[in-house]
Enzyme design. Sequence first.
Site, PDB file in Angstrom:
ATOM      1  N   ASP A 438       3.702   6.785  31.753  1.00 45.84           N
ATOM      2  CA  ASP A 438       3.936   5.486  32.377  1.00 45.84           C
ATOM      3  C   ASP A 438       2.637   4.725  32.601  1.00 45.84           C
ATOM      4  O   ASP A 438       1.604   5.314  32.926  1.00 45.84           O
ATOM      5  CB  ASP A 438       4.650   5.716  33.720  1.00 45.84           C
ATOM      6  CG  ASP A 438       4.936   4.435  34.459  1.00 45.84           C
ATOM      7  OD1 ASP A 438       5.698   3.614  33.931  1.00 45.84           O
ATOM      8  OD2 ASP A 438       4.396   4.252  35.568  1.00 45.84           O
ATOM      9  N   GLU A 491       3.354   4.178  27.241  1.00 43.76           N
ATOM     10  CA  GLU A 491       3.808   2.834  27.576  1.00 43.76           C
ATOM     11  C   GLU A 491       2.543   2.006  27.749  1.00 43.76           C
ATOM     12  O   GLU A 491       1.941   1.974  28.819  1.00 43.76           O
ATOM     13  CB  GLU A 491       4.637   2.826  28.861  1.00 43.76           C
ATOM     14  CG  GLU A 491       5.207   1.448  29.160  1.00 43.76           C
ATOM     15  CD  GLU A 491       5.356   1.144  30.637  1.00 43.76           C
ATOM     16  OE1 GLU A 491       6.021   0.161  30.968  1.00 43.76           O
ATOM     17  OE2 GLU A 491       4.785   1.890  31.460  1.00 43.76           O
TER      18      GLU A 491
END
Length: 759
Positions: A438, A491
């Site tokens: 993330d 990401e």
Amino acid sequence: MTAIDESFATGTERGSAAPTAEAPPPAAPARSGLHPDAIKAMMAADHGDPFSVLGPHQVGPGAWEVRAVLPEARSATLLVGGTRVSFERRHPDGFFVAPVKSEGRPLYEIEVELWDGTTRRRYDPYSFGSSLEQHDVSTLREPGTNLVYRVLGAQRGRLDGIDGFRFAVWAPNARRVSIVGDFNEWDGRRHPMRLWQDGGIWELFVPGLVAGQSYKFEIRGPDGSLLPLKADPLAFRAQHPPETASVLHGTSDIVWHDKAWMESRGKRDPRHAPMSIYEVHLGSWARVPDEGNRYLTYKELADRLIPYVKEMGFTHIEMLPITEFPFDGSWGYQPVSLFAPTSRFGTPEDFAAFVDAAHEAGIGILLDWVPGHFPLDAHGLGLFDGTHLYEHADPRQGFHQDWGTYIYNFGRAEVATFLTANARFWLEHYHLDGLRVDAVASMLYLDYSRRPGEWIPNQYGGNENLDAINFMRKTNEATYSHAPGTITVAEESTSWPGVSHPTYTGGLGFGFKWNMGWMHDTLEFISKEPVHRRYHHHDLTFGLLYAFSENFVLPLSHDEVVHGKGSLLGKMPGDRWQKFANLRAYFGFMWGHPGKKLLFMGGEFGQEREWNHNQSLDWHLLDDPLHRGVKDAIRDLNHLYQATPALYARDVEPGGFQWLVADDQDNSVIAWARKGKEPGEVAVVVSNFTPVPREGYRIGVPEPGFYREAFNSDAESYGGSNMGNMGGRHSEDAPSHGCAQSLGLTLPPLSTTIFVLQR
């Protein structure tokens, strides 16, 4: 090396202290009568070296005394060599001393009479030597090691033939650390820990404890202040929020049934394999409304979610973070206990069984992993030992302004090793198949979401976070080295070069990168009314300029259906029929485009409302033929995708893609060919993004033959108008689009059709 869940290898007999090179040496023989200041400090829980006071101490030739802190005791008896010796109370709050005659270090138990008159018999933690070794402590700074979760935390095992738990926690600046829990009335006086000076590790073996008991660490900071009770950073299980304690559990062996999966995974190259990912928030995929809207358990998810994913043709499930987190509204992106599967859905064994069931069904499991930041909750990692231990002290480096969270100090060896070990833990211990990392951009840039003056340049004056870059490279090297066949996915929303390139070429070493640019551009295009799309045609084609610069995943994730963005269906223009036609056409375009696929739950059946983490998906919508048609289209796309190497085998190679129609912006038609590794592996993808049907639309094809119409988003079974090409078309000797052969096609309104060459 210390083993977990088995006998601790110590090399020291019970009652001896740690070797002098490893920890504070045993106290020199003391005269009978301990100094009152030492007793006072112990009873105030303000003594940093409990083994110098407690346990057996020689006070003369053949003379010993055993000292114990027993606030719960009305009286106490020492049981040694078949004899009973009464303890003397030396402090009214429960400091006891018993004399012992012994030529060597005595072995004993303590019988405690409680104030209610009952008695308990137990071993004394301070009669045991250290269960750590110098190698264990030294290795905790080595990049890529997994010893972190084998040494630190609460490890179940046996020392000197006695069962219990060995606790170890990194808190180098603490003045005193104690274990507190439901087994000692959360009293920090009862189980203070020993400090290994060279590693800053506090350690204690507590005999007789069993799995399921709750605990935390009570820490007195370097200034003498008592900190909020801290959860174990290495806890393998945690209480159900809003409770915040860690739970004794250990890492006992899991009985796996996925040997065939693990062996085949290690031989697979994910870049050239189909990958269609179903992104899931386990807490809201489905709930049980007639039982207070409760969550499904891991067992129920194994019984319901996995068969659904299998039927739908997805290859992987990607879970939003399930590392234990305190606040439901964070969706797991502010974790506290990085080594504990959330207790919201069951036990660690239940979670392992869920993964096992997925593998038996041929489904891979990916985890959203959050190494970039952590919350400020008092029981968490922030100011862990009274100092900025895990986070940067300077808020310009250590505080995330957007999310109100701490940022890890990636330049501190122990912190980087802790995080890398955590990545390995999920892949190795729980057999997960990959990590989606993330917020990588927030880690890469020192000035991420900061104004001038709010950040500190690196040593070269740049905005690159060199420590974070090194951490990511080392983590990717460790995971790919030790967990073959697994993947890491970044990401990353910027144009940072080489995110998915090997570290030896200067890349970050991720296996894949989310293609955020593709997502933004294509959603921008598809949200326009068809009459305006001709002016935005470049939003469809621009992504192919860089489509092979990285190993891309095409994401339609949870981020696109929250915070007022509405649902995917809600982004589509037109009347109800056109909305569904647009959505089906967009999905067909996505599945035919180079790149692996990711779709957030609910999108596969056209959920109408924005996602709400507190509610189940609207499964009742499947009673509507249009919603059911979207679901059936996704199912058929997935199965076609897996069965057609042309659609996945050369995802990362420009040679696997050929433009056919890129410039027909007036008609909003776009077409390309996908090619596999073997001759004759060809698929042609054609999208018509206007509501105008087009008859006899000629498109060049790279090879002659019959092109079967394998998918048509306008099929009647999906809710479309049922225009099409009667099952397929033979190529004709009519040059078009630079090809010697071509097809004369019917392009249905607002549709994507996929043709597969039959040989």
